[in-house]
Design an enzyme around this catalytic site. Structure first.
Site, short mmCIF file in Angstrom:
data_model
loop_
_atom_site.label_atom_id
_atom_site.label_comp_id
_atom_site.label_asym_id
_atom_site.label_seq_id
_atom_site.Cartn_x
_atom_site.Cartn_y
_atom_site.Cartn_z
N SER A 143 0.86 -1.18 0.00
CA SER A 143 0.00 0.00 0.00
C SER A 143 0.90 1.23 0.00
O SER A 143 2.09 1.14 0.35
CB SER A 143 -0.84 0.00 1.29
OG SER A 143 -1.48 1.25 1.49
N TYR A 156 -2.20 -1.23 10.43
CA TYR A 156 -2.15 -1.33 8.97
C TYR A 156 -0.82 -0.81 8.43
O TYR A 156 -0.17 -1.45 7.61
CB TYR A 156 -3.33 -0.55 8.39
CG TYR A 156 -3.53 -0.72 6.90
CD1 TYR A 156 -4.27 -1.77 6.38
CD2 TYR A 156 -3.00 0.20 5.98
CE1 TYR A 156 -4.48 -1.92 5.02
CE2 TYR A 156 -3.20 0.06 4.62
CZ TYR A 156 -3.95 -1.00 4.14
OH TYR A 156 -4.14 -1.15 2.79
P1 NAD Z 1 -11.55 -6.09 -0.23
O1 NAD Z 1 -12.17 -6.08 1.13
O2 NAD Z 1 -12.42 -5.82 -1.41
O3 NAD Z 1 -10.78 -7.44 -0.46
C1 NAD Z 1 -10.09 -8.07 0.57
C2 NAD Z 1 -10.09 -9.53 0.26
O4 NAD Z 1 -9.42 -10.21 1.32
C3 NAD Z 1 -11.51 -10.11 0.16
O5 NAD Z 1 -11.55 -11.01 -0.94
C4 NAD Z 1 -11.65 -10.82 1.49
O6 NAD Z 1 -12.52 -11.94 1.38
C5 NAD Z 1 -10.24 -11.25 1.74
N1 NAD Z 1 -9.96 -11.54 3.13
C6 NAD Z 1 -10.20 -10.77 4.22
N2 NAD Z 1 -9.88 -11.45 5.33
C7 NAD Z 1 -9.43 -12.66 4.94
C8 NAD Z 1 -8.98 -13.81 5.63
N3 NAD Z 1 -8.91 -13.86 6.96
N4 NAD Z 1 -8.60 -14.90 4.90
C9 NAD Z 1 -8.68 -14.88 3.55
N5 NAD Z 1 -9.12 -13.81 2.84
C10 NAD Z 1 -9.49 -12.72 3.54
O7 NAD Z 1 -10.37 -5.04 -0.13
P2 NAD Z 1 -9.38 -4.46 -1.26
O8 NAD Z 1 -9.56 -2.99 -1.21
O9 NAD Z 1 -9.52 -5.18 -2.55
O10 NAD Z 1 -7.96 -4.81 -0.60
C11 NAD Z 1 -7.11 -5.83 -1.08
C12 NAD Z 1 -5.68 -5.54 -0.67
O11 NAD Z 1 -5.27 -4.30 -1.23
C13 NAD Z 1 -5.48 -5.41 0.84
O12 NAD Z 1 -4.24 -6.00 1.22
C14 NAD Z 1 -5.45 -3.91 1.05
O13 NAD Z 1 -4.71 -3.56 2.20
C15 NAD Z 1 -4.74 -3.48 -0.22
N6 NAD Z 1 -4.95 -2.06 -0.57
C16 NAD Z 1 -6.20 -1.59 -0.87
C17 NAD Z 1 -6.36 -0.25 -1.21
C18 NAD Z 1 -7.70 0.35 -1.58
O14 NAD Z 1 -7.81 1.57 -1.69
N7 NAD Z 1 -8.73 -0.42 -1.82
C19 NAD Z 1 -5.23 0.59 -1.22
C20 NAD Z 1 -3.98 0.07 -0.90
C21 NAD Z 1 -3.85 -1.27 -0.58
#
Ligand code: NAD
Length: 261
Positions: A143, A156
């Site tokens: 991130s 985080y």
């Molecule tokens: P999201 O909530 O849409 O997806 C998260 C995924 O992780 C889901 O498929 C969920 O089922 C899964 N998950 C959660 N807990 C779990 C567990 N215990 N075991 C297995 N799977 C699990 O969120 P996202 O925004 O797509 O985030 C995905 C990644 O990207 C994360 O690591 C997040 O930190 C990172 N990220 C997101 C953003 C953003 O703006 N959306 C920015 C930077 C980084």
């Protein structure tokens, strides 16, 4: 291998891939020809249906394997059950926002487990097969918070900085062996998780949707535009390509200029 499907013959395991960025990456890898293993902690019919529809859409093998990324043994079992893991994408992640003094201990432990320790466990198991084959790609979804901090996101930010450190260490331990390890550092990406926050923010700030996105959510993202899951997926495909074979132990920011500030 054809240039249209450069990852044909490779198998990718993507953690946390039933929605958002993980699903976007899985779709991009499948479009590039890779077989994919989808994962989350649920075991719903919809999870298996998602894998089936992805296989049909892209003409690849796809299946869903349930594993809870907060549990080390299940992280390790995911990679073992995949059978082959040429490409490992550590994407699963959760968030909690609170001041340090009030940060719930169980939330700290959970965030560290899912966002950081899971990548240690999956990487430890995946490396054996990658080293035997002399080819492997590990893409960690960190991130902008892996490179910079924000208040109230202690767990985080700590976990994502940890992911960047793990990325560098794994890269050094595999350098010259056909394996690369890198981290993608997204800024704000419009996933269902982020979309769900917009109505609340509109109410809190008494602003319309466009203003809340531009002035509140994207205040630190100079482009004032979200990154898309397709852009993160495309970056992952690039990191898996031959062109990226000497890119290892580093981060690629997809953050509209956030970390240039
Ligand atoms: P999201 O909530 O849409 O997806 C998260 C995924 O992780 C889901 O498929 C969920 O089922 C899964 N998950 C959660 N807990 C779990 C567990 N215990 N075991 C297995 N799977 C699990 O969120 P996202 O925004 O797509 O985030 C995905 C990644 O990207 C994360 O690591 C997040 O930190 C990172 N990220 C997101 C953003 C953003 O703006 N959306 C920015 C930077 C980084």
């Amino acid at each position: 291998m054809t240039s249209a499907r450069p990852l044909s013959g490779r198998t990718a395991v993507v953690t946390g891939s039933t929605s958002g960025i993980g699903l976007g990456i899985a779709r991009s890898l499948a479009e590039a020809g890779a077989d994919v293993v989808l994962n989350s902690f649920t075991d719903a019919a919809a999870d298996h249906e998602l894998a089936r529809s992805l296989a049909e859409e892209f003409g690849v093998q796809a299946r869903y394997v349930r594993a809870d990324m907060s549990k080390g043994e299940e992280c390790r079992a995911l990679v073992t059950q995949a059978g082959t893991c040429d490409i490992l994408v550590n994407n699963a992640g959760v968030q909690h926002v609170a001041p340090l003094e009030e940060f719930p201990v169980e939330r700290w432990d959970m965030i560290l487990a899912i966002n950081l320790s899971s990548a240690f466990h999956t990487t430890a198991v995946a490396l054996t097969g990658m080293k035997a084959k002399g080819w492997g790609r590990i893409v960690n979804v960190a991130s902008a918070h892996g490179l910079t901090a924000s208040p109230y996101k202690a767990a985080y930010v700590a976990a994502k900085h940890g992911v960047v450190g793990l990325t560098k260490t794994a890269a050094l331990e595999t350098a010259g062996q056909g394996i690369t390890v890198n981290a993608i550092c997204p800024g704000y990406v419009l996933t269902p998780l982020v979309e769900a926050q917009i109505p609340d923010q509109m109410k809190t700030h008494n602003m319309d949707r466009e203003t809340v996105i531009r002035e509140v959510m994207l205040a630190r993202q100079p482009s004032r535009q979200f990154a898309t899951v397709e852009q993160i997926g495309g970056t992952a495909v690039f990191l898996c390509s031959d062109a990226a074979a000497q890119i290892t132990g580093t981060t690629i920011s997809v953050d509209g200029g956030w970390t240039a500030l």
